[in-house]
Design a protein around this motif. Structure first.
Motif, PDB file in Angstrom:
ATOM      1  N   GLU A 196      19.076  -9.999   9.798  1.00  0.00           N
ATOM      2  CA  GLU A 196      18.450 -10.150  11.106  1.00  0.00           C
ATOM      3  C   GLU A 196      17.721 -11.500  11.152  1.00  0.00           C
ATOM      4  N   ASP A 197      17.836 -12.223  12.277  1.00  0.00           N
ATOM      5  CA  ASP A 197      17.321 -13.593  12.396  1.00  0.00           C
ATOM      6  C   ASP A 197      15.857 -13.753  11.975  1.00  0.00           C
ATOM      7  N   ARG A 198      14.988 -12.853  12.405  1.00  0.00           N
ATOM      8  CA  ARG A 198      13.569 -12.985  12.064  1.00  0.00           C
ATOM      9  C   ARG A 198      13.373 -12.907  10.559  1.00  0.00           C
ATOM     10  N   LEU A 199      14.003 -11.935   9.920  1.00  0.00           N
ATOM     11  CA  LEU A 199      13.892 -11.805   8.471  1.00  0.00           C
ATOM     12  C   LEU A 199      14.537 -12.999   7.774  1.00  0.00           C
ATOM     13  N   LEU A 200      15.676 -13.460   8.287  1.00  0.00           N
ATOM     14  CA  LEU A 200      16.376 -14.605   7.693  1.00  0.00           C
ATOM     15  C   LEU A 200      15.501 -15.859   7.721  1.00  0.00           C
ATOM     16  N   ALA A 201      14.751 -16.062   8.803  1.00  0.00           N
ATOM     17  CA  ALA A 201      13.863 -17.234   8.888  1.00  0.00           C
ATOM     18  C   ALA A 201      12.805 -17.197   7.792  1.00  0.00           C
ATOM     19  N   HIS A 202      12.291 -16.014   7.500  1.00  0.00           N
ATOM     20  CA  HIS A 202      11.303 -15.863   6.433  1.00  0.00           C
ATOM     21  C   HIS A 202      11.947 -16.055   5.058  1.00  0.00           C
ATOM     22  N   VAL A 203      13.146 -15.512   4.891  1.00  0.00           N
ATOM     23  CA  VAL A 203      13.887 -15.718   3.630  1.00  0.00           C
ATOM     24  C   VAL A 203      14.108 -17.207   3.412  1.00  0.00           C
ATOM     25  N   GLN A 204      14.533 -17.906   4.455  1.00  0.00           N
ATOM     26  CA  GLN A 204      14.784 -19.341   4.354  1.00  0.00           C
ATOM     27  C   GLN A 204      13.527 -20.094   3.919  1.00  0.00           C
ATOM     28  N   ALA A 205      12.391 -19.783   4.514  1.00  0.00           N
ATOM     29  CA  ALA A 205      11.144 -20.474   4.164  1.00  0.00           C
ATOM     30  C   ALA A 205      10.783 -20.245   2.697  1.00  0.00           C
ATOM     31  N   VAL A 206      10.922 -19.008   2.227  1.00  0.00           N
ATOM     32  CA  VAL A 206      10.591 -18.706   0.829  1.00  0.00           C
ATOM     33  C   VAL A 206      11.593 -19.378  -0.103  1.00  0.00           C
ATOM     34  N   VAL A 207      12.878 -19.309   0.215  1.00  0.00           N
ATOM     35  CA  VAL A 207      13.906 -19.937  -0.623  1.00  0.00           C
ATOM     36  C   VAL A 207      13.654 -21.439  -0.735  1.00  0.00           C
ATOM     37  N   PHE A 208      13.419 -22.100   0.386  1.00  0.00           N
ATOM     38  CA  PHE A 208      13.181 -23.546   0.350  1.00  0.00           C
ATOM     39  C   PHE A 208      11.955 -23.888  -0.497  1.00  0.00           C
ATOM     40  N   ALA A 209      10.882 -23.120  -0.334  1.00  0.00           N
ATOM     41  CA  ALA A 209       9.667 -23.389  -1.129  1.00  0.00           C
ATOM     42  C   ALA A 209       9.936 -23.187  -2.622  1.00  0.00           C
TER      43      ALA A 209
END
Length: 111
Positions: A16-29
């Motif tokens: 789901e897009d909202r969860l994916l945005a949070h996953v992306q932020a954590v992965v990038f960090a």
């Protein structure tokens, strides 16, 4: 539903897009700090149920595709929870952060 595209073979993991945005932020960090970690999710019944995990590290090809065009507002508390899980030995579990009891991700096999 957005997609995390994982590895050279391009396994598609629908999130789901909202969860994916949070996953992306954590992965990038985590990748900026060269900190590999696992991500786990539950499979839907139609996909055979069960659990899947992938290993995230800086040598993998990753892409994030969002269904919507609007930038998702990130929830600092959710980011902190996801980061703590990613820092644990168990890693990030997407089922812990889904807004409903259904599986948070679905894998599309690459042919």
């Amino acid at each position: 539903m957005g997609r995390l595209i994982y590895g050279a073979r391009g396994m598609h993991i629908e999130i789901e897009d909202r969860l994916l945005a949070h996953v992306q932020a954590v992965v990038f960090a985590k990748l900026r700090r060269r900190e590999p970690f696992p991500i786990t999710w539950l499979e839907p019944v139609r996909e055979g149920s069960g659990r899947r995990s992938i290993w995230i590290n800086e040598s993998l090809e990753l892409a994030f595709e969002f269904n919507g065009s609007r930038q998702v507002e990130l929830d600092r508390e959710l980011l902190e929870q996801m980061t703590q899980r990613a820092n644990s030995t168990a890693g990030m579990n997407l089922a812990d952060h889904a807004h409903n009891p259904k599986p948070a991700a679905k894998v599309t096999p690459v042919s």
